[in-house]
Design an enzyme around this catalytic site. Structure first.
Site, PDB file in Angstrom:
ATOM      1  N   GLU A   1       0.869  -1.183   0.000  1.00 53.19           N
ATOM      2  CA  GLU A   1       0.000   0.000   0.000  1.00 53.19           C
ATOM      3  C   GLU A   1       0.906   1.234   0.000  1.00 53.19           C
ATOM      4  O   GLU A   1       0.920   2.029   0.936  1.00 53.19           O
ATOM      5  CB  GLU A   1      -0.926   0.006   1.213  1.00 53.19           C
ATOM      6  CG  GLU A   1      -2.011   1.076   1.132  1.00 53.19           C
ATOM      7  CD  GLU A   1      -2.853   1.175   2.396  1.00 53.19           C
ATOM      8  OE1 GLU A   1      -3.828   1.941   2.380  1.00 53.19           O
ATOM      9  OE2 GLU A   1      -2.547   0.500   3.398  1.00 53.19           O
TER      10      GLU A   1
ATOM     11  N   HIS B   1      -4.327  -4.800  -0.121  1.00 51.95           N
ATOM     12  CA  HIS B   1      -4.079  -3.698  -1.064  1.00 51.95           C
ATOM     13  C   HIS B   1      -3.187  -4.130  -2.227  1.00 51.95           C
ATOM     14  O   HIS B   1      -3.619  -4.152  -3.367  1.00 51.95           O
ATOM     15  CB  HIS B   1      -3.506  -2.455  -0.374  1.00 51.95           C
ATOM     16  CG  HIS B   1      -4.477  -1.780   0.533  1.00 51.95           C
ATOM     17  ND1 HIS B   1      -5.581  -1.098   0.055  1.00 51.95           N
ATOM     18  CD2 HIS B   1      -4.522  -1.706   1.880  1.00 51.95           C
ATOM     19  CE1 HIS B   1      -6.262  -0.627   1.083  1.00 51.95           C
ATOM     20  NE2 HIS B   1      -5.660  -0.984   2.194  1.00 51.95           N
TER      21      HIS B   1
END
Length: 508
Positions: free
Chosen positions: A357, A382
């Protein structure tokens, strides 16, 4: 890691080479049949590309295609806009209306303190008796419930009893709106001006959680809050949740606190009550979490606690993760000794690591993707940086480790502006293992899962993705869940019944 997915037949792998060989025989105009074959081959490789649709599904697919054509022809195309500006446009979209009714399976990447709309929190929780509020030095707010006047809090104004404050305020609605603005990132102003950098928005983001803390961790509110969360996702046609849970110690009006086992038991009780009332809701599992800013000794204690909690609640504890801003937190490798404890003791504590992320290529944190896979993470939270890590990308595919993609979160937190350019658009075209989730919908002014499905379907997929892609993504959310194989089959059967009903009702 789970077993690798079955490889495609050799003929499929050789087809592009055979076609290119034919194309390079000196023909002045390439054979259109070979061109069509290449297009069909490429289309079949995307998420849902090999999905065999029924006649009814094909009719709905054709309807969605027309809707997409109209949507993509608009000058104000929502996926190209910041979500705060696009939200009302998405709500008015016929595609969004379909997606709201669509059974979306499970939401596998959610955080416990940002899954209920802040309007409900303000209008229900803050109107309870004995609710106090103070204003912090950094222009945020804090709350506490107390039977007596609370002790002063450092960095905060004197506490004010909200009953009294509302009575003195000429317009209580303005006060409520002000509180809501402190509990969410959403703004009616230009978001790029309000949040000029990742540092600014992450600081504001963390302040919203601190503001919510005193409200949500009050024991009587906690159960209602979680019930409201289940209701919102259920109304959005999500049948299963996996929630990253910090397991706060809940407190009572007299200031006494309960241990984390009490919190876990509260989660369990509310879930059982909800599923008893709505038997077509499949349930909730929890990924125990801790902020990644802690040190090694604290992490060792937290991992020990997670193993004990999993033993005490084996049916609802899915595993362990770290939360918080990846760029400013310690990398996974720093915690390698603590994270190795379960395996050293022969205990299966699955990991569901946030990793990738970030857009800071080459930093220590940027290696979290590879380290997460080295620690046999069950999924990747993510994975925004995955395309910059070809080895991690290949490993995650071969090991069938799905990426939890949260489109709106990645855009709001300033990793990508135009969602058509999100790395997951490439992953979808390659049918990489992935699921769509909503991360912290309340913080972004969203709810449930439909907004993120819209951004993925319309933004990532473009005109190429159709009903087959939606069906694949919904099924992925069950196949890549932490449910046992037997539970997955049961959940898929329940989802399939809902899906067939949805398809039949949507055809016009």
């Amino acid at each position: 890691m789970t077993a690798s997915p079955q490889r495609p037949p050799a003929a499929v792998l050789l087809l592009p080479l055979l076609l290119l060989s034919c194309l390079n025989r000196g023909l002045s105009i390439p054979d259109p049949r070979l061109r069509e074959a290449l297009i069909r081959l490429e289309d079949s490789m995307q998420a849902g590309g090999k999905m065999e649709l029924t006649d009814a599904e094909k009719r709905l697919d054709a309807q969605l295609f027309k809707m997409k054509q109209e949507e993509m022809a608009r000058a104000d195309f929502p996926p190209a806009m910041h979500f705060f500006k696009a939200r009302d446009l998405i709500r008015a979209s016929p595609i969004f209306s379909v997606l709201q009714k669509m059974p979306k399976g499970g939401a596998l990447h959610l955080h416990d303190l940002s899954i209920v709309d802040v309007e409900w929190v303000v209008k229900n929780v803050t109107y309870r008796p004995h609710c106090y509020m103070c204003f912090t030095d950094n222009r945020s707010i804090r709350f506490v419930f107390s039977s007596q006047w609370p002790k002063p809090q450092p960095g905060c104004s004197p506490w004010a009893l909200l009953e009294n404050l509302r009575a003195k305020t000429k317009n209580a609605t303005d006060l409520d709106i002000s509180m809501m603005n402190n509990l969410t990132l959403f703004t009616d102003q230009d978001p790029e001006a309000v949040y000029p950098s990742q540092d600014v928005i992450w600081d504001r983001f963390e302040q919203t959680f601190k503001a919510l803390w005193g409200l949500v961790t009050y024991a009587p509110v906690f159960r209602e809050y979680f019930h409201r969360a289940l209701s919102q996702f259920y109304m959005d046609n999500v049948m299963y949740l996996e929630v990253r849970a910090l397991l706060p110690e809940l407190y009572e009006l007299d200031g006494s606190t309960h241990d984390k086992t009490f919190t876990m038991k509260s989660y369990q009780d509310v879930t059982e009550q909800f599923t008893a009332k709505y038997p077509d809701f499949f349930g909730v599992r929890f990924i125990l979490s801790v902020h990644r800013g802690i040190n090694m000794s604290v992490m060792t204690e937290v991992v020990e606690e997670a193993m004990k909690m999993q033993k005490a609640f084996p049916h609802i504890v899915a595993g362990f993760d770290m939360v918080g801003r990846e760029d400013s937190g310690r990398p996974l490798w720093y915690f390698r000794e603590a994270l190795s404890l379960p395996q050293e003791r022969g205990i299966n504590l699955p990991f569901f690591f946030h990793a990738g992320e970030t857009d800071l290529e080459g930093t220590d944190v940027d290696q979290n993707l590879l380290d997460a896979l080295l620690f046999n993470t069950s999924r990747i939270g993510h994975g925004f940086a995955l395309l910059r890590h070809p080895v991690a990308k290949d490993l995650s595919r071969k090991s069938n480790v799905a990426v939890e993609v949260c489109p709106i979160s990645n855009q709001v937190m300033m990793l990508v502006k135009d969602l058509r350019n999100h790395p997951a658009a490439v992953l979808m075209l390659e049918n990489h293992p992935l699921v769509i989730s909503s991360d912290d919908p309340a913080a972004f002014g969203a709810f449930g899962l439909s907004f993120d499905f819209y951004e993925a379907f319309v933004g990532f997929g473009g005109l190429k993705s159709g009903l087959g892609s939606l069906k694949q993504l919904a099924m992925n959310s069950i196949r890549y869940s932490s449910l046992s194989p037997q539970e997955q089959e049961k959940a898929l059967a329940l989802w399939n019944t809902k899906w067939n009903k949805f398809v039949s009702e949507m055809i016009f």
